[in-house]
Design a protein around this motif. Structure first.
Motif, short mmCIF file in Angstrom:
data_model
loop_
_atom_site.label_atom_id
_atom_site.label_comp_id
_atom_site.label_asym_id
_atom_site.label_seq_id
_atom_site.Cartn_x
_atom_site.Cartn_y
_atom_site.Cartn_z
N LEU A 1 0.85 -1.20 0.00
CA LEU A 1 0.00 0.00 0.00
C LEU A 1 0.88 1.24 0.00
O LEU A 1 1.90 1.29 0.69
N ALA A 2 0.49 2.24 -0.79
CA ALA A 2 1.18 3.53 -0.76
C ALA A 2 0.35 4.50 0.05
O ALA A 2 -0.89 4.44 0.04
N LYS A 3 1.00 5.38 0.75
CA LYS A 3 0.31 6.38 1.57
C LYS A 3 -0.74 7.12 0.73
O LYS A 3 -0.43 7.58 -0.38
N GLY A 4 -1.94 7.21 1.23
CA GLY A 4 -3.00 7.95 0.53
C GLY A 4 -3.83 7.09 -0.41
O GLY A 4 -4.88 7.51 -0.89
N GLU A 5 -3.36 5.87 -0.65
CA GLU A 5 -4.08 4.96 -1.55
C GLU A 5 -5.31 4.39 -0.82
O GLU A 5 -5.27 4.19 0.39
N THR A 6 -6.36 4.08 -1.58
CA THR A 6 -7.53 3.44 -0.97
C THR A 6 -7.15 2.03 -0.54
O THR A 6 -6.71 1.22 -1.37
N ALA A 7 -7.30 1.73 0.73
CA ALA A 7 -6.95 0.40 1.23
C ALA A 7 -8.20 -0.44 1.43
O ALA A 7 -8.21 -1.65 1.18
N TYR B 1 -8.26 5.26 3.53
CA TYR B 1 -6.95 5.38 2.90
C TYR B 1 -5.84 4.78 3.76
O TYR B 1 -5.91 4.80 4.99
N ALA B 2 -4.78 4.32 3.09
CA ALA B 2 -3.58 3.88 3.80
C ALA B 2 -2.91 5.11 4.39
O ALA B 2 -2.66 6.07 3.68
N PRO B 3 -2.63 5.10 5.69
CA PRO B 3 -2.06 6.29 6.33
C PRO B 3 -0.56 6.42 6.06
O PRO B 3 0.02 7.47 6.33
N ALA B 4 0.05 5.37 5.54
CA ALA B 4 1.50 5.39 5.29
C ALA B 4 1.81 4.25 4.32
O ALA B 4 0.97 3.39 4.05
N ASP B 5 3.05 4.22 3.81
CA ASP B 5 3.47 3.11 2.96
C ASP B 5 3.64 1.85 3.81
O ASP B 5 4.02 1.94 4.98
N GLY B 6 3.41 0.71 3.17
CA GLY B 6 3.62 -0.53 3.92
C GLY B 6 2.97 -1.71 3.22
O GLY B 6 2.56 -1.61 2.06
N GLU B 7 2.88 -2.81 3.97
CA GLU B 7 2.36 -4.04 3.39
C GLU B 7 1.29 -4.61 4.31
O GLU B 7 1.49 -4.66 5.53
N VAL B 8 0.18 -5.03 3.72
CA VAL B 8 -0.92 -5.56 4.53
C VAL B 8 -0.48 -6.85 5.21
O VAL B 8 -0.04 -7.80 4.55
N ALA B 9 -0.58 -6.87 6.55
CA ALA B 9 -0.12 -8.03 7.30
C ALA B 9 -1.29 -8.93 7.69
O ALA B 9 -1.15 -10.15 7.80
#
Lengths: 367, 122
Positions: free
Chosen positions: B47-53, B66-74
């Motif tokens: 996920l990139a920050k600001g992207e719809t999660a 939205y994703a609040p930060a970059d990262g990977e769904v765990a």
């Protein structure tokens, strides 16, 4: 959503605020969308007991004059000669291409008196349209200032009696004028038994309070009004029908007597006759999505080969049905109940199938 | 020791050991009304920050989270598949939406704490 000063306000707005309503804009009006109970409970309450809706955004027109009946049979595909006193009919205003300008309830109140109920968002347009046609007739079209309340649900009749208004003699789609400048029909927009009551604004707060004093009745917002009408398979003008859809495609031919369709005489008759004889290319149908994901207005519908064959015009969750519900238009060959289709929602494919309307059975009081 | 952040988009983010649990606030669930469906991402999705999660759907409308930060769904909250109303009844508890491994925790700097958020919606 713009909430500016241009929005019109309901005469009973203070009562809705007091009841804790959350407001939103609809058809140019500042409307109560939900109350603290929430859309799900409001919806179910209406089907189980009695829901009170403020529908004062809708416009009533008094149509009066020596030629009121012939005027209305010109403006609408409506057999006014066959419409008895105190009888109401669902009808439409058509343009010359048989596109639906608005859908209406017309009630005969006397030889030369009718009541027309129009949609909020179309009221200005309807008035101009009707007045243009009225030019050649001895008739007046007079918009009325009323509070308009709907009480819907199996307990509606009893709640009204408790509030001092006994309308138990009415059957579905009949009307009365119970008091001076009051107008009531046994009809509605939920699929349930119920009433729509127009009354002078100054008398409305006391009447609404009497209804709400009955624990079986509570305010219901526009959000539940929408989910109730969708489950009942009823069209929302501007969404499921509009000036580019005709009564044949919209599956509303039941509202236009066959004899009238053949004889014509109303605006749009020729175009409608042509559409009916050639066969409409598409048809409005109910759609049941598989699973829990709702499909909503605007979602394209595809066949199994991924060719676009239609579109969703209304969709959401049906609290009484217990699953998502939708309606839309599909190519005529695919309108059969059970036909599997695919709705595209945010890039996902949601399997749906054509479902008979309504989703929840109508429970009208037919007498 | 966990730390909880709040966004202007009415999300909460609880961070513990580089992993964030994300949900929507009580204010947000109240505004949305009864939820009937929650569209969750796949575990492992970047996920990139600001992207719809996540998309939360009420009776009437669909809203993006939205994703609040970059990262990977765990991990995602599987319980929401059968009972999306958990988001209404316990938005900051059993109604959490997803967990993500943060790429750069400092992206959350500048978000509101609970007091600031509460003032912003008061």
């Amino acid at each position: 959503m713009s909430v500016g000063n241009t929005l019109k306000h309901l005469p009973l707005e203070a009562m809705h605020e007091e009841a804790g309503a959350r407001f939103g804009a609809f058809a140019g009006w500042h409307m109560p969308l939900t109350y603290p109970a929430g859309v799900m409970k409001e919806h179910l309450h209406t089907r189980e007991k009695a829901g009170l809706f403020d529908i004062s955004h809708m416009q009533l027109f008094a149509v009066e004059g020596a030629q009121a009946a012939t005027f209305l049979s010109r403006a609408c595909p409506l057999d006014t000669a066959g419409l008895g006193e105190a009888k109401s009919k669902y009808t439409v205003l058509l343009n010359e291409e048989a596109g639906i300008i608005d859908d209406l309830i017309v009630t005969r109140l006397g030889d030369e008196r009718f009541m027309v109920v129009a949609n909020a968002g179309n009221a200005v347009k309807d008035e101009a349209h009707l007045n243009a046609i009225a030019d050649g007739f001895e008739v007046t079209v007079r918009p009325l200032k009323r509070v308009f309340l709907a009480l819907q649900g199996p307990e509606a009749e009893g709640v009204l009696i408790g509030a001092g208004l006994d309308l138990s003699d009415l059957t579905f789609m009949t009307a009365a004028e119970p008091r001076q400048n009051w107008f009531a029909t046994r009809s509605g927009y939920t699929g349930e038994d119920g009433f729509e009551i127009a009354l002078p604004p100054e008398e409305a707060p006391a009447f609404a309070e009497k209804i709400l004093a009955d624990e079986r009745a509570q305010w219901i917002g526009l959000a539940a009004r929408d989910s109730l009408r969708l489950e009942a398979g009823l069209c929302l003008h501007g969404q499921d029908i509009n000036e580019t859809t005709d009564p044949a495609s919209a599956a509303l031919l039941w509202a236009i007597p066959k004899r009238l369709r053949e004889e014509g005489g109303f605006i749009g008759a020729e175009a409608l006759r042509r559409i009916v004889s050639e066969g409409a290319e598409e048809k409005r149908v109910g759609l049941k999505p598989e699973g829990r994901q709702p499909v909503r207005s605007g979602a394209p519908l595809m066949n199994q080969n991924r060719e676009t064959v239609g579109r969703v015009t209304s969709g959401g969750f049906g609290p009484s049905a217990g699953h998502p519900v939708a309606m839309g238009y599909v190519a005529k060959a695919l309108a059969e109940a059970g036909t599997p289709l695919i709705a595209e929602v945010r890039g996902n494919s949601v399997p749906v199938h054509v479902h008979p309307l309504p989703f929840t059975p109508h429970r009208y009081h037919k007498g | 020791m966990s730390k909880t952040y709040f966004t202007e988009d009415h999300e909460w983010i609880r961070v513990e050991g580089g992993t964030a649990t994300v949900g929507i606030t009580d204010y947000a669930q109240e505004q949305l009304g009864d939820l009937v469906f929650v569209e969750l991402p796949e575990t492992g999705k970047a996920l990139a920050k600001g992207e719809t999660a996540v998309v939360v759907e009420s009776v009437k409308a669909a809203s993006d989270v939205y994703a609040p930060a970059d990262g990977e769904v765990a991990e995602v909250n599987e319980a929401l598949a059968s009972d999306p109303s958990l988001v209404n009844t316990a938005p900051m508890g059993d109604g959490w939406l997803w967990k993500m491994k943060l790429s750069d925790e400092s992206q959350l700097d500048g978000l509101m704490d609970e007091d600031a958020y509460k003032k912003s919606v008061a």
